[in-house]
Design a protein around this motif. Structure first.
Motif, PDB file in Angstrom:
ATOM      1  N   HIS A 104      25.157 -11.934 -63.919  1.00  0.00           N
ATOM      2  CA  HIS A 104      24.866 -12.500 -65.241  1.00  0.00           C
ATOM      3  C   HIS A 104      24.538 -11.430 -66.276  1.00  0.00           C
ATOM      4  O   HIS A 104      25.026 -11.471 -67.410  1.00  0.00           O
ATOM      5  N   GLU A 105      23.699 -10.470 -65.898  1.00  0.00           N
ATOM      6  CA  GLU A 105      23.288  -9.444 -66.865  1.00  0.00           C
ATOM      7  C   GLU A 105      24.481  -8.633 -67.345  1.00  0.00           C
ATOM      8  O   GLU A 105      24.556  -8.261 -68.524  1.00  0.00           O
ATOM      9  N   LEU A 106      25.427  -8.358 -66.466  1.00  0.00           N
ATOM     10  CA  LEU A 106      26.612  -7.599 -66.852  1.00  0.00           C
ATOM     11  C   LEU A 106      27.491  -8.424 -67.791  1.00  0.00           C
ATOM     12  O   LEU A 106      28.055  -7.886 -68.752  1.00  0.00           O
ATOM     13  N   VAL A 107      27.598  -9.713 -67.539  1.00  0.00           N
ATOM     14  CA  VAL A 107      28.375 -10.589 -68.422  1.00  0.00           C
ATOM     15  C   VAL A 107      27.771 -10.587 -69.827  1.00  0.00           C
ATOM     16  O   VAL A 107      28.483 -10.477 -70.832  1.00  0.00           O
ATOM     17  N   VAL A 108      26.452 -10.718 -69.895  1.00  0.00           N
ATOM     18  CA  VAL A 108      25.773 -10.723 -71.198  1.00  0.00           C
ATOM     19  C   VAL A 108      26.010  -9.412 -71.933  1.00  0.00           C
ATOM     20  O   VAL A 108      26.316  -9.394 -73.136  1.00  0.00           O
ATOM     21  N   ALA A 109      25.906  -8.298 -71.225  1.00  0.00           N
ATOM     22  CA  ALA A 109      26.103  -6.987 -71.844  1.00  0.00           C
ATOM     23  C   ALA A 109      27.529  -6.828 -72.357  1.00  0.00           C
ATOM     24  O   ALA A 109      27.756  -6.285 -73.452  1.00  0.00           O
ATOM     25  N   CYS A 110      28.498  -7.315 -71.586  1.00  0.00           N
ATOM     26  CA  CYS A 110      29.899  -7.228 -72.016  1.00  0.00           C
ATOM     27  C   CYS A 110      30.144  -8.102 -73.243  1.00  0.00           C
ATOM     28  O   CYS A 110      30.839  -7.696 -74.179  1.00  0.00           O
ATOM     29  N   ALA A 111      29.593  -9.305 -73.252  1.00  0.00           N
ATOM     30  CA  ALA A 111      29.773 -10.194 -74.398  1.00  0.00           C
ATOM     31  C   ALA A 111      29.186  -9.569 -75.663  1.00  0.00           C
ATOM     32  O   ALA A 111      29.785  -9.634 -76.743  1.00  0.00           O
ATOM     33  N   GLN A 112      28.022  -8.954 -75.525  1.00  0.00           N
ATOM     34  CA  GLN A 112      27.393  -8.309 -76.676  1.00  0.00           C
ATOM     35  C   GLN A 112      28.203  -7.125 -77.180  1.00  0.00           C
ATOM     36  O   GLN A 112      28.226  -6.830 -78.375  1.00  0.00           O
ATOM     37  N   ALA A 113      28.889  -6.446 -76.251  1.00  0.00           N
ATOM     38  CA  ALA A 113      29.709  -5.301 -76.622  1.00  0.00           C
ATOM     39  C   ALA A 113      31.144  -5.703 -76.966  1.00  0.00           C
ATOM     40  O   ALA A 113      31.990  -4.836 -77.185  1.00  0.00           O
ATOM     41  N   GLN A 114      31.405  -7.013 -76.990  1.00  0.00           N
ATOM     42  CA  GLN A 114      32.725  -7.562 -77.306  1.00  0.00           C
ATOM     43  C   GLN A 114      33.808  -7.058 -76.339  1.00  0.00           C
ATOM     44  O   GLN A 114      34.937  -6.773 -76.715  1.00  0.00           O
ATOM     45  N   ILE A 115      33.415  -6.980 -75.073  1.00  0.00           N
ATOM     46  CA  ILE A 115      34.351  -6.655 -74.002  1.00  0.00           C
ATOM     47  C   ILE A 115      34.751  -7.966 -73.336  1.00  0.00           C
ATOM     48  O   ILE A 115      33.879  -8.745 -72.930  1.00  0.00           O
ATOM     49  N   PRO A 116      36.038  -8.272 -73.230  1.00  0.00           N
ATOM     50  CA  PRO A 116      36.459  -9.545 -72.653  1.00  0.00           C
ATOM     51  C   PRO A 116      35.964  -9.737 -71.216  1.00  0.00           C
ATOM     52  O   PRO A 116      36.017  -8.803 -70.404  1.00  0.00           O
ATOM     53  N   VAL A 117      35.472 -10.943 -70.927  1.00  0.00           N
ATOM     54  CA  VAL A 117      35.038 -11.315 -69.582  1.00  0.00           C
ATOM     55  C   VAL A 117      35.981 -12.410 -69.094  1.00  0.00           C
ATOM     56  O   VAL A 117      36.065 -13.479 -69.705  1.00  0.00           O
ATOM     57  N   VAL A 118      36.689 -12.144 -68.002  1.00  0.00           N
ATOM     58  CA  VAL A 118      37.715 -13.071 -67.508  1.00  0.00           C
ATOM     59  C   VAL A 118      37.278 -13.654 -66.167  1.00  0.00           C
ATOM     60  O   VAL A 118      37.215 -12.942 -65.165  1.00  0.00           O
ATOM     61  N   PRO A 119      36.949 -14.961 -66.104  1.00  0.00           N
ATOM     62  CA  PRO A 119      36.543 -15.579 -64.843  1.00  0.00           C
ATOM     63  C   PRO A 119      37.739 -16.093 -64.048  1.00  0.00           C
ATOM     64  O   PRO A 119      38.659 -16.687 -64.608  1.00  0.00           O
ATOM     65  N   LEU A 120      37.723 -15.870 -62.747  1.00  0.00           N
ATOM     66  CA  LEU A 120      38.728 -16.446 -61.855  1.00  0.00           C
ATOM     67  C   LEU A 120      38.098 -17.615 -61.109  1.00  0.00           C
ATOM     68  O   LEU A 120      36.928 -17.533 -60.720  1.00  0.00           O
ATOM     69  N   PRO A 121      38.822 -18.702 -60.897  1.00  0.00           N
ATOM     70  CA  PRO A 121      38.286 -19.811 -60.102  1.00  0.00           C
ATOM     71  C   PRO A 121      38.314 -19.448 -58.622  1.00  0.00           C
ATOM     72  O   PRO A 121      39.102 -18.604 -58.186  1.00  0.00           O
ATOM     73  N   GLY A 122      37.435 -20.092 -57.873  1.00  0.00           N
ATOM     74  CA  GLY A 122      37.418 -19.799 -56.440  1.00  0.00           C
ATOM     75  C   GLY A 122      36.295 -20.509 -55.722  1.00  0.00           C
ATOM     76  O   GLY A 122      35.722 -21.472 -56.224  1.00  0.00           O
ATOM     77  N   ALA A 123      35.950 -20.005 -54.549  1.00  0.00           N
ATOM     78  CA  ALA A 123      34.999 -20.669 -53.655  1.00  0.00           C
ATOM     79  C   ALA A 123      33.598 -20.721 -54.252  1.00  0.00           C
ATOM     80  O   ALA A 123      33.130 -19.772 -54.866  1.00  0.00           O
ATOM     81  N   ASN A 124      32.937 -21.867 -54.052  1.00  0.00           N
ATOM     82  CA  ASN A 124      31.549 -22.057 -54.454  1.00  0.00           C
ATOM     83  C   ASN A 124      30.897 -23.002 -53.453  1.00  0.00           C
ATOM     84  O   ASN A 124      31.362 -24.128 -53.265  1.00  0.00           O
ATOM     85  N   ALA A 125      29.826 -22.553 -52.820  1.00  0.00           N
ATOM     86  CA  ALA A 125      29.213 -23.341 -51.748  1.00  0.00           C
ATOM     87  C   ALA A 125      28.643 -24.660 -52.260  1.00  0.00           C
ATOM     88  O   ALA A 125      28.765 -25.698 -51.604  1.00  0.00           O
TER      89      ALA A 125
END
Length: 300
Positions: A104-125
């Motif tokens: 989460h912290e890395l996602v927030v930092a990337c969003a603040q720096a306007q670096i694209p964050v690309v999520p892939l779908p997949g397994a979730n317990a």
């Protein structure tokens, strides 16, 4: 407002959030394998664990550790690499990054720096367990791990007692017995619940029953494996308004709140809200004032 267009040409890199299998390696997606092979670097929660996955799929991409103990050190390093144009994939040991795992912290930092964050779908317990549980699949409330300290855990459970949604928790085997006992005590012994053990693995198992039945099982059986605990929502939740006795005198209600630790003005305001009255009116009743006398708590 910020707008991200994930796949337009960019001068900086992208952060890919790549889910990994929660047990069965066959649950790895084609896109996840392709992404891990294509990126310049993989930020992994445990590089030793992730290396087994990479070896299985013949992925030779370099790794760097990224976990809860080095987050503050790693984020500036990873941001610098992304801003220099490198493509980075972030993975946890199992399942989706950020869901009870680092990320989460890395996602927030990337969003603040306007670096694209690309999520892939997949397994979730949590969702995998939910759809097979037999409990209402929506709405649901994902909580993850409850606090390990008994007092704090009981307080958390108390705050969840009125929620009407199906509740989803994660728990380790050595804490399951106490957690189930606390859930039964705080939510109600007869509340329906499901234990999901070792999802997608050879010994996958579902135990369905009441919280008291599952707590008894955990107290007498040998508990092994990682668990998802699902609990049916409260079918008849009560609110503070439901507990207000309108026949009770206002001064008595205010005095009870003050005795419980509320400051007088805060207690007056709370009673006014619960009874849908003006604060000034409750103040006057409580202090036995005439209508013409001014309420000194009035901030108008």
């Amino acid at each position: 407002m910020q707008r991200q267009r994930s796949f337009q040409a960019e001068t900086v890199g992208r952060l890919y959030l790549v889910p990994t299998p929660i047990g069965n390696l066959d649950d790895m997606t084609f896109r996840a394998v392709k992404t891990l092979k294509a990126v310049d670097l993989i930020a992994a929660e445990d590089t030793r664990n992730t290396q087994k996955l990479l070896n299985h799929f013949d992925i030779t991409t370099k790794q760097i550790s990224f976990h809860e103990h080095n987050t503050q050190e790693r984020i500036p390093q990873l941001l610098a690499k992304l801003q220099a144009g490198q493509q980075i994939a972030q993975v946890s040991d199992a399942g989706m990054p950020s869901i009870s795992d680092p990320g989460h912290e890395l996602v927030v930092a990337c969003a603040q720096a306007q670096i694209p964050v690309v999520p892939l779908p997949g397994a979730n317990a949590g969702l995998t367990a939910l759809i097979a549980s037999g409990l209402a699949p929506q709405p649901f409330y994902f909580y993850g791990f409850l606090d390990r300290k008994p007092k704090d855990q009981k307080a958390e459970i108390g705050e969840l007692a009125q929620r009407p949604e199906t509740l989803i928790f994660y728990e380790a085997p050595h804490r399951l017995k106490k957690t189930l006992a606390n859930l039964a005590a705080g939510l109600g012994a007869e509340r329906p619940a499901v234990l999901c053990r070792e999802l997608t693995k050879r010994y996958e198992e579902f135990l369905r029953g009441s919280l008291s039945e599952l707590a008894d099982w955990a107290a007498t059986d040998t508990v092994r494996g990682e668990f998802v605990v699902l609990v049916g929502g409260n079918p008849h939740p009560t609110t503070e308004e439901d507990t207000v006795d309108l026949s009770e005198p206002i001064p008595v209600q205010v005095d009870r709140l003050i005795a419980a630790g509320e400051k007088p003005n805060a207690a007056i305001k709370e009673v006014a809200n619960l009874r849908h009255l003006k604060k000034q009116d409750v103040y006057r009743v409580y202090h036995h004032l005439d209508q013409e006398q001014e309420d000194p708590t009035d901030e108008r």
